[in-house]
Design an enzyme around this catalytic site. Structure first.
Site, PDB file in Angstrom:
ATOM      1  N   LYS A   1      12.429  20.110  32.811  1.00 28.24           N
ATOM      2  CA  LYS A   1      11.935  20.620  34.191  1.00 28.24           C
ATOM      3  C   LYS A   1      13.725  21.343  34.494  1.00 28.24           C
ATOM      4  O   LYS A   1      15.348  20.375  34.307  1.00 28.24           O
ATOM      5  CB  LYS A   1      12.233  19.914  35.480  1.00 28.24           C
ATOM      6  CG  LYS A   1      12.626  18.605  35.963  1.00 28.24           C
ATOM      7  CD  LYS A   1      13.563  18.564  36.584  1.00 28.24           C
ATOM      8  CE  LYS A   1      14.849  17.155  37.117  1.00 28.24           C
ATOM      9  NZ  LYS A   1      15.843  17.895  36.950  1.00 28.24           N
TER      10      LYS A   1
ATOM     11  N   ASP B   1      11.624  11.024  39.385  1.00 26.13           N
ATOM     12  CA  ASP B   1      11.090  12.346  38.399  1.00 26.13           C
ATOM     13  C   ASP B   1       9.761  11.973  37.563  1.00 26.13           C
ATOM     14  O   ASP B   1       9.485  13.276  37.220  1.00 26.13           O
ATOM     15  CB  ASP B   1      12.392  12.824  37.813  1.00 26.13           C
ATOM     16  CG  ASP B   1      13.774  13.448  38.429  1.00 26.13           C
ATOM     17  OD1 ASP B   1      13.009  13.800  39.210  1.00 26.13           O
ATOM     18  OD2 ASP B   1      14.530  13.877  37.750  1.00 26.13           O
TER      19      ASP B   1
HETATM   20  O1  C5P Z   1      14.562   7.420  39.998  1.00 28.83           O
HETATM   21  P1  C5P Z   1      15.916   7.598  38.815  1.00 28.83           P
HETATM   22  O2  C5P Z   1      15.714   6.152  37.714  1.00 28.83           O
HETATM   23  O3  C5P Z   1      15.625   8.935  37.847  1.00 28.83           O
HETATM   24  O4  C5P Z   1      16.856   7.531  39.527  1.00 28.83           O
HETATM   25  C1  C5P Z   1      18.227   7.803  38.719  1.00 28.83           C
HETATM   26  C2  C5P Z   1      19.660   7.287  40.032  1.00 28.83           C
HETATM   27  O5  C5P Z   1      19.940   9.022  40.169  1.00 28.83           O
HETATM   28  C3  C5P Z   1      18.745   6.746  40.660  1.00 28.83           C
HETATM   29  O6  C5P Z   1      19.152   4.933  40.609  1.00 28.83           O
HETATM   30  C4  C5P Z   1      19.861   6.829  42.572  1.00 28.83           C
HETATM   31  O7  C5P Z   1      21.285   6.310  41.554  1.00 28.83           O
HETATM   32  C5  C5P Z   1      19.602   8.341  42.274  1.00 28.83           C
HETATM   33  N1  C5P Z   1      19.219   8.853  42.325  1.00 28.83           N
HETATM   34  C6  C5P Z   1      19.012   8.512  44.252  1.00 28.83           C
HETATM   35  N2  C5P Z   1      17.958   9.530  45.203  1.00 28.83           N
HETATM   36  C7  C5P Z   1      16.561  10.325  44.314  1.00 28.83           C
HETATM   37  C8  C5P Z   1      16.379  10.345  43.155  1.00 28.83           C
HETATM   38  C9  C5P Z   1      17.718   9.591  42.288  1.00 28.83           C
HETATM   39  O8  C5P Z   1      19.498   8.557  44.789  1.00 28.83           O
HETATM   40  N3  C5P Z   1      15.656  10.725  45.366  1.00 28.83           N
END
Ligand code: C5P
Length: 316
Positions: free
Chosen positions: A15, A147
């Site tokens: 994406k 995501d």
């Molecule tokens: O959800 P995911 O593991 O992909 O997110 C990785 C990191 O990205 C999270 O630990 C956070 O630090 C950051 N993040 C965030 N706010 C979001 C999505 C991700 O701060 N909405």
């Protein structure tokens, strides 16, 4: 009743965020987002083969940088699916050997890990004959990462909350993209931390993030020129701050025919929108020759979410 196939391959797309508007971090550490996700034709393939336990192997570009232990997002997806399925109670040894063929840049801001998790959910659901519907898979996906729900959906969609509450967007036409891949990946938490640092330094308090009207109208009209102008990413200054050479990559693309250029998600991949396939080839050659990136990829979007790729017949 037919036996479940011993091996299923699912192909899942990368994406790019056409808009990434970042609001304040909540109590859970996640930032409130408005994210316009757009699935593009760079794919990872995940092959799930029946096994006694969950294991992961990886091949393809930068495969060595992908963990193969139980922290791998595809392995976590398989484990979460096994735990959530009623069949797990009857068969606690639901296992799978996952093989991931990387076509999506690793740690590139294009949600390759999330694509692998989504592909693993679809593949294991089929392999284990669980017959869970999309809604049940999306619920598991949301716990795996912000995501992953979009990675199950594909197409173009607006995400709010952590970026995981999705509404499909109305889109006309196909868009042509050139991606400039960087030498080293960037860690998503590190980029969000840099975003927070820059915002604190500036002393600004950000308003609640909003979807861009100009962007949504451009998508509805199938207008690549307007879309190019409307691309925005609040994480871009943070990603460029951590990788200053990205400024030159973006500038080079914009000076050589791109309708718009943007850092993909938390970076460091840069995405350039162009008018057609011919311009995409021209720009890819120019970016390569200019030496402003490690390598280039061309792709189109939107494309659908994960699809079973090569269903093999059960062996007897
Ligand atoms: O959800 P995911 O593991 O992909 O997110 C990785 C990191 O990205 C999270 O630990 C956070 O630090 C950051 N993040 C965030 N706010 C979001 C999505 C991700 O701060 N909405």
């Amino acid at each position: 009743m037919s036996l479940a196939a011993p091996s299923i391959t699912v192909r899942a797309p990368a994406k790019v965020n056409l808009q990434l508007a970042v609001g304040p971090a909540g109590g859970d550490g996640y930032h409130e987002l408005v994210s316009v996700f757009h699935a593009v034709s760079l794919f990872d393939e995940v092959t799930a083969t029946a096994a006694d336990e969950i294991s992961v192997t990886v091949s393809g570009e930068s495969a060595a940088e992908v963990p193969t232990d139980q922290s791998n997002l595809a392995a976590r997806a398989a484990a979460a699916l096994a735990a959530a399925s009623p069949a797990a109670a009857a068969d606690p040894a639901l296992g799978v050997a996952l093989h991931i063929r990387k076509g999506i840049p690793v740690a590139g801001g294009m949600a390759g890990g999330s694509a692998d998790a989504a592909a693993a959910l679809v593949a294991c659901n089929e392999l284990w004959g669980l017959n869970l519907g999309r809604a049940a898979l999306v619920e598991i996906a949301a716990d795996l990462g912000a995501d992953v729900p979009f990675a199950l959906l594909g197409g173009t969609a607006v995400g709010v909350g952590r970026g995981d509450r999705l509404t499909p967007a109305l889109v006309r036409g196909t868009y042509h993209w050139v991606f400039a891949l960087a030498e080293d990946g960037l860690s998503t938490p590190a980029v969000y931390a840099e975003y927070d640092r820059l915002r604190d330094q500036a002393g600004t308090s950000e308003p609640a993030p909003q979807a861009s009207d100009d962007l949504m109208i451009a998508l509805r009209n199938g207008d690549p020129k307007a879309l190019g102008k409307a691309l925005t990413n609040d994480l871009e200054p943070a990603a460029v701050g951590l990788r200053p050479h990205l400024r030159l990559t973006l500038q080079t693309g914009l000076e050589h025919g791109a309708l718009g250029g943007i850092v993909c998600g938390s970076g460091p991949t840069c995405a350039f929108l162009v008018t057609d396939a011919e311009r995409a080839l021209d720009l890819a050659v120019t970016l390569s020759a200019a030496g402003v990136c490690r390598t280039v990829r061309r792709a189109t979007g939107p494309v659908p979410g994960p699809k079973v790729f090569v269903p093999e017949r059960p062996s007897r």
